[in-house]
Design a protein around this motif. Structure first.
Motif, PDB file in Angstrom:
ATOM      1  N   ALA A  78       1.636  62.912  34.778  1.00 18.35           N
ATOM      2  CA  ALA A  78       1.447  62.526  36.175  1.00 18.35           C
ATOM      3  C   ALA A  78       2.401  61.394  36.547  1.00 18.35           C
ATOM      4  O   ALA A  78       3.016  61.401  37.621  1.00 18.35           O
ATOM      5  CB  ALA A  78       0.000  62.107  36.417  1.00 18.35           C
ATOM      6  N   LEU A  79       2.550  60.405  35.664  1.00 13.69           N
ATOM      7  CA  LEU A  79       3.469  59.302  35.925  1.00 13.69           C
ATOM      8  C   LEU A  79       4.910  59.803  35.986  1.00 13.69           C
ATOM      9  O   LEU A  79       5.701  59.368  36.832  1.00 13.69           O
ATOM     10  CB  LEU A  79       3.329  58.231  34.845  1.00 13.69           C
ATOM     11  CG  LEU A  79       2.014  57.443  34.849  1.00 13.69           C
ATOM     12  CD1 LEU A  79       1.938  56.553  33.615  1.00 13.69           C
ATOM     13  CD2 LEU A  79       1.882  56.612  36.122  1.00 13.69           C
ATOM     14  N   LEU A 139      -4.933  55.820  37.389  1.00 13.46           N
ATOM     15  CA  LEU A 139      -3.579  56.273  37.690  1.00 13.46           C
ATOM     16  C   LEU A 139      -2.819  55.206  38.469  1.00 13.46           C
ATOM     17  O   LEU A 139      -1.637  54.947  38.211  1.00 13.46           O
ATOM     18  CB  LEU A 139      -3.638  57.580  38.487  1.00 13.46           C
ATOM     19  CG  LEU A 139      -2.297  58.244  38.833  1.00 13.46           C
ATOM     20  CD1 LEU A 139      -1.461  58.477  37.581  1.00 13.46           C
ATOM     21  CD2 LEU A 139      -2.535  59.565  39.566  1.00 13.46           C
ATOM     22  N   LYS A 140      -3.503  54.553  39.397  1.00 11.89           N
ATOM     23  CA  LYS A 140      -2.850  53.525  40.196  1.00 11.89           C
ATOM     24  C   LYS A 140      -2.415  52.348  39.320  1.00 11.89           C
ATOM     25  O   LYS A 140      -1.295  51.836  39.449  1.00 11.89           O
ATOM     26  CB  LYS A 140      -3.794  53.045  41.298  1.00 11.89           C
ATOM     27  CG  LYS A 140      -3.174  52.007  42.231  1.00 11.89           C
ATOM     28  CD  LYS A 140      -4.185  51.519  43.261  1.00 11.89           C
ATOM     29  CE  LYS A 140      -4.595  52.635  44.206  1.00 11.89           C
ATOM     30  NZ  LYS A 140      -5.487  52.113  45.292  1.00 11.89           N
ATOM     31  N   GLY A 200      -8.651  66.771  34.592  1.00 11.63           N
ATOM     32  CA  GLY A 200      -7.500  65.926  34.311  1.00 11.63           C
ATOM     33  C   GLY A 200      -6.211  66.397  34.949  1.00 11.63           C
ATOM     34  O   GLY A 200      -5.176  65.747  34.802  1.00 11.63           O
ATOM     35  N   THR A 201      -6.254  67.522  35.657  1.00  9.27           N
ATOM     36  CA  THR A 201      -5.063  68.023  36.342  1.00  9.27           C
ATOM     37  C   THR A 201      -4.811  67.212  37.610  1.00  9.27           C
ATOM     38  O   THR A 201      -5.736  66.902  38.355  1.00  9.27           O
ATOM     39  CB  THR A 201      -5.233  69.508  36.714  1.00  9.27           C
ATOM     40  OG1 THR A 201      -5.500  70.257  35.527  1.00  9.27           O
ATOM     41  CG2 THR A 201      -3.980  70.048  37.379  1.00  9.27           C
ATOM     42  N   PHE A 237       4.163  69.565  42.514  1.00 10.78           N
ATOM     43  CA  PHE A 237       4.024  69.510  41.060  1.00 10.78           C
ATOM     44  C   PHE A 237       2.563  69.651  40.661  1.00 10.78           C
ATOM     45  O   PHE A 237       1.643  69.433  41.454  1.00 10.78           O
ATOM     46  CB  PHE A 237       4.622  68.222  40.469  1.00 10.78           C
ATOM     47  CG  PHE A 237       3.914  66.936  40.825  1.00 10.78           C
ATOM     48  CD1 PHE A 237       2.725  66.566  40.195  1.00 10.78           C
ATOM     49  CD2 PHE A 237       4.447  66.068  41.771  1.00 10.78           C
ATOM     50  CE1 PHE A 237       2.078  65.381  40.506  1.00 10.78           C
ATOM     51  CE2 PHE A 237       3.810  64.876  42.090  1.00 10.78           C
ATOM     52  CZ  PHE A 237       2.621  64.534  41.459  1.00 10.78           C
ATOM     53  N   VAL A 238       2.381  70.044  39.398  1.00 10.44           N
ATOM     54  CA  VAL A 238       1.064  70.081  38.768  1.00 10.44           C
ATOM     55  C   VAL A 238       1.219  69.375  37.431  1.00 10.44           C
ATOM     56  O   VAL A 238       2.040  69.775  36.607  1.00 10.44           O
ATOM     57  CB  VAL A 238       0.563  71.522  38.544  1.00 10.44           C
ATOM     58  CG1 VAL A 238      -0.840  71.491  37.933  1.00 10.44           C
ATOM     59  CG2 VAL A 238       0.566  72.310  39.838  1.00 10.44           C
ATOM     60  N   ALA A 239       0.465  68.315  37.216  1.00 12.22           N
ATOM     61  CA  ALA A 239       0.583  67.528  35.988  1.00 12.22           C
ATOM     62  C   ALA A 239      -0.735  67.547  35.231  1.00 12.22           C
ATOM     63  O   ALA A 239      -1.811  67.541  35.834  1.00 12.22           O
ATOM     64  CB  ALA A 239       0.971  66.090  36.320  1.00 12.22           C
TER      65      ALA A 239
END
Length: 336
Positions: free
Chosen positions: A77-78, A8-9, A56-57, A69-71
């Motif tokens: 997520a981005l 993610l980073k 993956g949440t 938020f919940v992605a």
């Protein structure tokens, strides 16, 4: 499949490198459990914190116990991280929409739509919200005219029958008593009268019932209620002393929610108040449309009520209530 912090980073850094708007946007701290987030809060941390779950949440939390938020998945997520980043760059929802356009045109459309799937925004409502349901939002927060604003929809629902089944005086219902009839010579009603009375009527295909409390035995006749064929109910309740305001929506016998009674105090302009994939996402979309159409409304409750009007069709007759011509009745007298 879990999204790792490193994946993610790296994806965030690639996104930030392609947009000058995100030059100063820092990647937030992350963890794999809610407990780690709580530890950060206890240490005084007030910024955004991500919890990455195994499925993956990605949960975004901000400040003390505020879920923002919940992605599901890397792309969403981005998107949510970008949405949070532009909050600090522009104080208006319209301005943030323009900034999201600059990051990604598709994300700008998604932001304007207010939902999770990028559905095109609803068309502008084209009317003054204060001429609709939003007019009552301000006084309702002080429990005026009544604590509970309740709405019923169904094939055989009538305002008179709803009032009677809640314990209204049959004689006053039959006589067509008005709110002004319950007031004294000075045009005001004392608290005992208001506390033991109802206003009721019809707006569109909704029947409304306004009250502070109901007498013992109200709702006792389940068979009579069943005969009305009620398919939907909406209850808005206010407790000004505790600053608690709730929204409760029931459809076909099932509560429509994100896991409990909704407290309206959590609405934050520019953020979706409900789960973006949940059954109340249609309200998210209506709220975003209201935010974009009516930046002049500074009262979030007014925006929220306007969204309930455009999405569910709720409304109340302003002139009838303010002038006292709305139907009304006291609680029925009880022997003994």
């Amino acid at each position: 499949m879990r999204i790792t912090e490193e994946a993610l980073k790296q994806a965030w850094h690639r996104l930030a490198a392609g947009s000058d708007l995100l030059d100063d946007a820092m990647f937030p701290p992350t963890g794999t459990s809610y407990g780690q987030y709580e530890e950060h809060v206890e240490d005084g941390y007030t910024g955004l914190f991500l919890v990455l779950e195994e499925d993956g949440t990605v949960w975004g939390h901000s400040g003390p116990y505020d879920e923002v938020f919940v992605a599901e998945g890397l792309d969403e997520a981005l998107y949510c991280l970008a949405e949070e980043a532009v909050r600090g760059l522009d104080g208006t929802v319209t301005g943030r929409a323009g900034l999201m356009d600059r990051i990604d045109a598709g994300w700008g459309r998604r932001f304007r739509g207010g939902g999770a799937d990028g559905t095109a925004p609803a068309p502008p409502c084209g009317r003054d919200p204060l001429e609709g349901f939003a007019w009552i939002a301000g006084s309702w927060r002080e429990q005026a005219p009544y604590t509970n604003l309740t709405f019923f929809r169904g094939e055989r629902v009538s305002a008179e029958r709803i009032a009677l089944l809640h314990g209204a005086d049959p004689e006053q219902v039959a006589a067509g008593t008005r709110l002004s009839d319950l007031r004294g010579a000075d045009g005001r009603a004392d608290w005992d009268t208001l506390g033991k009375s109802y206003c009721f009527g019809q707006t569109g295909d909704w029947t409304f019932l306004l009250y502070h409390d109901t007498p013992p035995g109200a709702w006792a006749d389940a068979d009579a209620f069943a005969e009305l064929g009620i398919t939907e109910t909406v209850c808005l309740s206010a407790c000004s002393a505790k600053a608690i305001y709730t929204f409760d929506y029931v459809r076909d016998g099932h509560r429509v929610d994100d896991g409990g009674i909704i407290e309206l105090i959590w609405y934050d302009r520019g953020r979706s108040p409900f789960d973006r994939r949940g059954p109340l996402d249609f309200v998210n979309r209506a709220i975003r449309r209201a935010e974009l159409d009516h930046p002049e409304l500074t009262d979030e409750f007014a925006l929220y009520f306007h969204a309930l009007e455009t999405s569910l069709g709720l409304g109340l007759p302003r002139e009838d209530i303010e002038e006292g011509t709305v139907r009304a009745a006291r609680w029925a007298r009880r022997d003994g």
